[in-house]
Write a protein that holds these residues in place. Structure first.
Motif, PDB file in Angstrom:
ATOM      1  N   VAL A 126      -8.410   2.316  15.214  1.00 54.56           N
ATOM      2  CA  VAL A 126      -9.376   1.400  14.609  1.00 54.56           C
ATOM      3  C   VAL A 126      -9.670   1.850  13.180  1.00 54.56           C
ATOM      4  O   VAL A 126     -10.199   2.935  12.955  1.00 54.56           O
ATOM      5  CB  VAL A 126     -10.688   1.343  15.418  1.00 54.56           C
ATOM      6  CG1 VAL A 126     -11.673   0.376  14.771  1.00 54.56           C
ATOM      7  CG2 VAL A 126     -10.404   0.928  16.863  1.00 54.56           C
ATOM      8  N   GLN A 127      -9.315   1.019  12.228  1.00 51.33           N
ATOM      9  CA  GLN A 127      -9.627   1.297  10.829  1.00 51.33           C
ATOM     10  C   GLN A 127     -11.047   0.841  10.530  1.00 51.33           C
ATOM     11  O   GLN A 127     -11.418  -0.301  10.833  1.00 51.33           O
ATOM     12  CB  GLN A 127      -8.659   0.571   9.900  1.00 51.33           C
ATOM     13  CG  GLN A 127      -8.959   0.800   8.416  1.00 51.33           C
ATOM     14  CD  GLN A 127      -8.059  -0.007   7.501  1.00 51.33           C
ATOM     15  OE1 GLN A 127      -7.183  -0.741   7.960  1.00 51.33           O
ATOM     16  NE2 GLN A 127      -8.266   0.116   6.197  1.00 51.33           N
TER      17      GLN A 127
ATOM     18  N   THR B 244      -3.133  -0.682   7.069  1.00 43.27           N
ATOM     19  CA  THR B 244      -3.780  -1.691   7.925  1.00 43.27           C
ATOM     20  C   THR B 244      -2.822  -2.362   8.900  1.00 43.27           C
ATOM     21  O   THR B 244      -3.191  -2.574  10.072  1.00 43.27           O
ATOM     22  CB  THR B 244      -4.509  -2.736   7.063  1.00 43.27           C
ATOM     23  OG1 THR B 244      -5.469  -2.064   6.229  1.00 43.27           O
ATOM     24  CG2 THR B 244      -5.239  -3.758   7.929  1.00 43.27           C
ATOM     25  N   PRO B 245      -1.589  -2.692   8.525  1.00 42.58           N
ATOM     26  CA  PRO B 245      -0.688  -3.321   9.512  1.00 42.58           C
ATOM     27  C   PRO B 245      -0.349  -2.417  10.696  1.00 42.58           C
ATOM     28  O   PRO B 245       0.095  -2.908  11.737  1.00 42.58           O
ATOM     29  CB  PRO B 245       0.573  -3.631   8.690  1.00 42.58           C
ATOM     30  CG  PRO B 245       0.103  -3.717   7.282  1.00 42.58           C
ATOM     31  CD  PRO B 245      -0.984  -2.674   7.182  1.00 42.58           C
ATOM     32  N   ARG B 246      -0.566  -1.115  10.547  1.00 42.12           N
ATOM     33  CA  ARG B 246      -0.244  -0.189  11.643  1.00 42.12           C
ATOM     34  C   ARG B 246      -1.436   0.073  12.558  1.00 42.12           C
ATOM     35  O   ARG B 246      -1.304   0.794  13.551  1.00 42.12           O
ATOM     36  CB  ARG B 246       0.266   1.143  11.067  1.00 42.12           C
ATOM     37  CG  ARG B 246       1.507   1.007  10.204  1.00 42.12           C
ATOM     38  CD  ARG B 246       2.289   2.309  10.130  1.00 42.12           C
ATOM     39  NE  ARG B 246       1.485   3.421   9.647  1.00 42.12           N
ATOM     40  CZ  ARG B 246       1.400   3.790   8.360  1.00 42.12           C
ATOM     41  NH1 ARG B 246       2.048   3.095   7.442  1.00 42.12           N
ATOM     42  NH2 ARG B 246       0.677   4.824   8.007  1.00 42.12           N
TER      43      ARG B 246
ATOM     44  N   ALA C 218      -8.100  -5.785   3.229  1.00 39.34           N
ATOM     45  CA  ALA C 218      -7.905  -5.336   4.608  1.00 39.34           C
ATOM     46  C   ALA C 218      -8.051  -6.495   5.580  1.00 39.34           C
ATOM     47  O   ALA C 218      -7.263  -6.629   6.533  1.00 39.34           O
ATOM     48  CB  ALA C 218      -8.888  -4.225   4.938  1.00 39.34           C
ATOM     49  N   ALA C 219      -9.068  -7.331   5.390  1.00 36.78           N
ATOM     50  CA  ALA C 219      -9.266  -8.486   6.265  1.00 36.78           C
ATOM     51  C   ALA C 219      -8.070  -9.420   6.196  1.00 36.78           C
ATOM     52  O   ALA C 219      -7.568  -9.898   7.228  1.00 36.78           O
ATOM     53  CB  ALA C 219     -10.548  -9.219   5.885  1.00 36.78           C
ATOM     54  N   ARG C 220      -7.599  -9.678   4.990  1.00 42.91           N
ATOM     55  CA  ARG C 220      -6.443 -10.563   4.816  1.00 42.91           C
ATOM     56  C   ARG C 220      -5.205  -9.969   5.492  1.00 42.91           C
ATOM     57  O   ARG C 220      -4.467 -10.671   6.197  1.00 42.91           O
ATOM     58  CB  ARG C 220      -6.178 -10.763   3.322  1.00 42.91           C
ATOM     59  CG  ARG C 220      -5.077 -11.779   3.008  1.00 42.91           C
ATOM     60  CD  ARG C 220      -4.859 -11.908   1.504  1.00 42.91           C
ATOM     61  NE  ARG C 220      -6.109 -12.180   0.813  1.00 42.91           N
ATOM     62  CZ  ARG C 220      -6.720 -11.341  -0.010  1.00 42.91           C
ATOM     63  NH1 ARG C 220      -6.210 -10.126  -0.211  1.00 42.91           N
ATOM     64  NH2 ARG C 220      -7.836 -11.670  -0.609  1.00 42.91           N
TER      65      ARG C 220
ATOM     66  N   GLY D 279      -1.705 -10.143  12.452  1.00 39.37           N
ATOM     67  CA  GLY D 279      -2.077 -10.475  13.823  1.00 39.37           C
ATOM     68  C   GLY D 279      -2.989  -9.462  14.467  1.00 39.37           C
ATOM     69  O   GLY D 279      -3.013  -9.325  15.691  1.00 39.37           O
ATOM     70  N   ARG D 280      -3.764  -8.739  13.639  1.00 39.34           N
ATOM     71  CA  ARG D 280      -4.690  -7.731  14.151  1.00 39.34           C
ATOM     72  C   ARG D 280      -6.103  -8.312  14.187  1.00 39.34           C
ATOM     73  O   ARG D 280      -6.533  -8.972  13.235  1.00 39.34           O
ATOM     74  CB  ARG D 280      -4.687  -6.477  13.276  1.00 39.34           C
ATOM     75  CG  ARG D 280      -3.330  -5.829  13.097  1.00 39.34           C
ATOM     76  CD  ARG D 280      -2.823  -5.257  14.413  1.00 39.34           C
ATOM     77  NE  ARG D 280      -1.651  -4.427  14.207  1.00 39.34           N
ATOM     78  CZ  ARG D 280      -0.399  -4.847  14.275  1.00 39.34           C
ATOM     79  NH1 ARG D 280      -0.144  -6.143  14.524  1.00 39.34           N
ATOM     80  NH2 ARG D 280       0.614  -4.021  14.102  1.00 39.34           N
ATOM     81  N   PRO D 281      -6.871  -8.058  15.254  1.00 36.00           N
ATOM     82  CA  PRO D 281      -8.267  -8.513  15.277  1.00 36.00           C
ATOM     83  C   PRO D 281      -9.102  -7.711  14.291  1.00 36.00           C
ATOM     84  O   PRO D 281      -8.805  -6.536  14.025  1.00 36.00           O
ATOM     85  CB  PRO D 281      -8.701  -8.249  16.713  1.00 36.00           C
ATOM     86  CG  PRO D 281      -7.825  -7.124  17.172  1.00 36.00           C
ATOM     87  CD  PRO D 281      -6.507  -7.316  16.483  1.00 36.00           C
TER      88      PRO D 281
END
Length: 280
Positions: free
Chosen positions: A32-33, A68-70, A92-94, A100-102
């Protein structure tokens, strides 16, 4: 509360749903970032670790494209917001959405200033999976207005924000959770209330921030059922507070025992402790 929003009978199956979520977090240890405020970093990270998740306090704009993609989920908290933080939060939100991450938004003191409110509205427009705030924060977001505020503390009970939460959930196509004496969770149609916790938790800074991070961990392992994952996280965090309160002498020791209790929760404690009701 409208006539069709009466409290329904306790649903025992929620306890098993909550235990299943906690077990999955412990087994899979989602990454969790957290882009969060300086006050809450320590307790948020320790909450995630105690629950079995893996925290990463990564907020540098330069790291977002690679990192973030990881991740398995993203948590954004605007507690100590400055203009310098916004580019990383938005990037990060984008990136989370594109990957496809919540991601989960904590709109701390959203109605305290125009700057905060506009920042939150930008972030809400970037499709969070869950928004978790107190009553005043959710009302401010729903009405898009700066209002009376006690800093990060709420001037409203959670039930005062029920209609605002439903409207915000419908408008943003996300889950909205309102923390309070009863934590309310809605997807714009369904509403449930998690009735666990102890008042002294309000005397520990960053407990709200920490439960938002826990929501992110739970949604990470069950993104298709974000409503149920959010309710489970809120209930389990509060049960840990109840267990910790039995050993605490005050806020400082409750903070320690809260983390220990979250780490040690077993199925019996969850099954007997979860108190989630449906509000229709």
């Amino acid at each position: 509360m409208a006539e069709n929003e009466k409290v329904q009978e306790h649903q025992p199956e929620w306890a098993h749903v909550a235990w299943a979520h906690l077990s999955a977090v412990r087994q899979r240890s989602p990454l969790v970032q957290c882009i969060t405020n300086f006050v809450s970093m320590d307790l948020m990270a320790n909450t995630l670790l105690a629950a079995g998740a893996s925290p990463a306090m990564v907020h540098s704009l330069q790291e977002i494209p690679d990192f973030t993609p990881r991740t398995d989920a993203l948590c954004i908290n605007i507690g100590t917001l400055t203009a310098d933080w916004m580019p990383a939060m938005k990037a990060a939100a984008r990136t989370a959405v594109e990957s496809g991450r919540p991601w989960v938004l904590d709109p701390v003191a959203a109605g305290a200033s125009t700057f905060r409110l506009e920042a939150c509205r930008e972030l809400v427009g970037m499709r969070p999976t869950v928004i978790r705030g107190n009553g005043s924060e959710i009302i401010a977001l729903s009405t898009a207005s700066v209002g009376s505020s006690k800093g990060v503390d709420s001037s409203h009970e959670s039930i005062d924000a029920l209609q605002a939460a439903k409207s915000l959930a419908q408008a943003s196509s996300c889950i909205v959770a309102v923390s309070g004496a009863v934590d309310l969770i809605t997807d714009g149609q369904r509403v449930v209330g998690a009735q666990n916790g102890v008042p002294m938790m309000q005397k520990i800074t960053a407990t709200g921030c920490s439960v938002t991070a826990l929501i992110a961990a739970f949604v990470a392992i069950d993104p298709l059922h974000a409503f149920e994952a959010t309710a489970s996280a809120l209930s389990i965090f509060s049960i840990a507070g109840e267990v910790g309160m039995d050993m605490a002498k005050g806020p400082a020791s409750l903070r320690m025992h809260l983390i220990d209790s979250l780490y040690g929760l077993d199925e019996a404690a969850i099954v007997h402790g979860v108190n989630i009701i449906s509000l229709l």
